[in-house]
Design an enzyme around this catalytic site. Sequence first.
Site, short mmCIF file in Angstrom:
data_model
loop_
_atom_site.label_atom_id
_atom_site.label_comp_id
_atom_site.label_asym_id
_atom_site.label_seq_id
_atom_site.Cartn_x
_atom_site.Cartn_y
_atom_site.Cartn_z
N ASN A 186 -7.14 -9.90 3.89
CA ASN A 186 -8.03 -8.84 3.48
C ASN A 186 -9.40 -9.73 3.22
O ASN A 186 -9.50 -10.92 3.20
CB ASN A 186 -7.67 -8.31 2.22
CG ASN A 186 -7.19 -9.23 1.26
OD1 ASN A 186 -7.86 -10.24 0.90
ND2 ASN A 186 -6.08 -8.78 0.36
N ARG A 220 -20.56 -6.01 1.96
CA ARG A 220 -20.25 -7.16 2.69
C ARG A 220 -21.26 -8.43 2.66
O ARG A 220 -20.96 -9.36 2.72
CB ARG A 220 -19.54 -6.77 3.81
CG ARG A 220 -18.55 -5.78 3.97
CD ARG A 220 -17.05 -6.38 3.36
NE ARG A 220 -16.17 -5.64 3.59
CZ ARG A 220 -15.65 -4.62 2.44
NH1 ARG A 220 -16.62 -4.64 1.20
NH2 ARG A 220 -14.82 -3.78 2.57
N CYS A 227 -6.65 -0.95 9.79
CA CYS A 227 -6.23 -1.87 8.81
C CYS A 227 -6.01 -0.84 7.57
O CYS A 227 -5.26 0.00 7.55
CB CYS A 227 -7.38 -2.76 8.47
SG CYS A 227 -8.95 -2.26 8.43
N ASN A 271 0.86 -1.32 -0.10
CA ASN A 271 -0.09 0.13 0.02
C ASN A 271 0.84 1.33 0.04
O ASN A 271 0.38 2.39 -0.46
CB ASN A 271 -0.99 0.08 1.10
CG ASN A 271 -2.21 -0.82 0.75
OD1 ASN A 271 -3.08 -0.18 0.29
ND2 ASN A 271 -2.14 -1.95 1.14
#
Length: 704
Positions: free
Chosen positions: A275, A384, A338, A250
Amino acid sequence: MDHITVPKVENVKLVDRYVSKKPANGILYLTATHLIYVEASGAARKETWIALHHIATVEKLPITSLGCPLTLRCKNFRVAHFVLDSDLVCHEVYISLLKLSQPALPEDLYAFSYNPKSSKEMRESGWKLIDPISDFGRMGIPNRNWTITDANRNYEICSTYPPEIVVPKSVTLGTVVGSSKFRSKERVPVLSYLYKENNAAICRCSQPLSGFYTRCVDDELLLEAISQTNPGSQFMYVVDTRPKLNAMANRAAGKGYENEDNYANIRFRFMGIENIHVMRSSLQKLLEVCELKTPTMSEFLSGLESSGWLRHIKAIMDAGIFITKAVKVEKASVLVHCSDGWDRTAQVCSVASILLDPFYRTFKGLMILIEKEWISMGHKFSQRCGHLDGDSKEVSPIFTQFLDCIWQLMEQFPCAFEFNENFLLEIHDHVFSCQFGNFLGNCQKDREDLRVYEKTHSVWPFLVQRKPDFRNPLYKGFTMYGVLNPSTVPYNIQFWCGMYNRFDKGLQPKQSMLESLLEIKKQRAMLETDVHELEKKLKVRDEPPEEICTCSQLGNILSQHLGSPLTNPLGFMGINGDLNTLMENGTLSREGGLRAQMDQVKSQGADLHHNCCEIVGSLRAINISGDVGISEAMGISGDMCTFEATGFSKDLGICGAMDISEATGISGNLGISEARGFSGDMGILGDTGISKASTKEADYSKHQ
């Protein structure tokens, strides 16, 4: 209803993979909210209800000798195999289910049509039942270190945060806004949980936009202010829940993690939680193992291992345990993030809170925790959970893993949680059912835009009404367990059969220990109700039972019938005066053994008084009174008489075996029986007169 072209299909078979015999026919109904299958034969006509929003995938298989197979896989891990006669009808049902299970618009979700026939006031009060801000008040906030600010009331700082956030009291609004610009999705560091015993705090945020060299003074000031709220520690942990390799990748995209050289007194830790894409793939592999029809032990265990599911559960729990020990043992504050701070961050902060605070192990505590750490802090439930037709790559079992972690803790600490496994399963069902408005949208702002507080109902009042069904019979109370210290060695991390195989009953379903305990508790409640009813009947008597069953009343009865021969034997024999005085004066000079006999009488009288008290105690213990009998199951016969084992004679009279000597003037028929019983009429049986021999002796004493 526009998508339902075939509302009713007959001659449909529901195939049970555990049963080899030919499946029975039934009728399949399609409604706007549910798929309903009703068996055509059998006295019970068993019904199977499947909420349309629970359906994850619909698969139309090639035609077989039985017919046209249609397989539904649900988000609550039910798998239903239907066989229809007509291929054309099967295709129409298939298309209808695809459209109904994942609508294109939020307004088509079940919650907006669900009407439990409650008033507007009841709906509004239901939404106020669980208030996450009140939880900060329980922690003693606001205080000298922390403040609750409504700076985000118009979602100007962060669109995925709630209107009210908790930040250090010493920082300015400009510092908070400046820090938000340096964090992914503007998710600035805010308080999640304050451990009041030592002022150590758990805060949460998203990853910094640091890249390799970028820094932000406002962000550094905010982290320093968080550290200074806890003067008991010289440093603060920054926990990145991702694997280090992912975080470094990242950085190349201009994000990454904090540079320890730019932040004063921080210690950095990576937790290695994968992840959302890895988690989705892991669950898919797990479910493939669960769907094996007759797996061998080797196939099941190797499949479970290759799925990696239990390793992921262990990683989440390990991160929560690390934070718990940092707060409790090292007395250090912790900042958790995160990537965007709404998946792994929510998991880890929630697990740590449950380990630290027994309040979150209660019904209300868990509901507040979910509302505070998941709903209001922007976990993307809609994406989700796949509520709407959208990108399937955004679907991931993040919340399911959180509930799995709670279940793992319940297995290790079965007496520490007020709720049982069924409570977790019920919450899991309603996260996906879309029946209530709590889990719609991806953040608080989405729910306000959808006006869910005006148009839908909250799930929490519904769950509160069913608390008796969800109560853990082994719960030891709020104060019995403090901070939990679970073990995450491999053999303590278990496969949750009750979640992932809950609908696979098999030929001989195993008996649930929880169900057995709940059944025992139910039977106990019924028996307690029966006892209560019997106690009410006992109070109907004209004379209260306690007035009969007291030593003083018992003594009065004896006095009325006997003239107190036991407590005052001389008076009963017609001799006035105290025994010792009469003996000293020579009044009782007949026979040297008379005094010894009289001493024996007094001793026996005292013993009888003591025995009477014991009997009264027994009467009180078993609630005996009046003419009302307690059932034979309690060992007491009909007319207020206990059976012989209780130690009371059938006539409840005083009779025979412990005779007071004839010299006392009391006949052998007046005494205490071997059973030491009392009559139902509370009377004294037998001859209470003075025998001839004793009368003569009394006359002789008078002449003396």
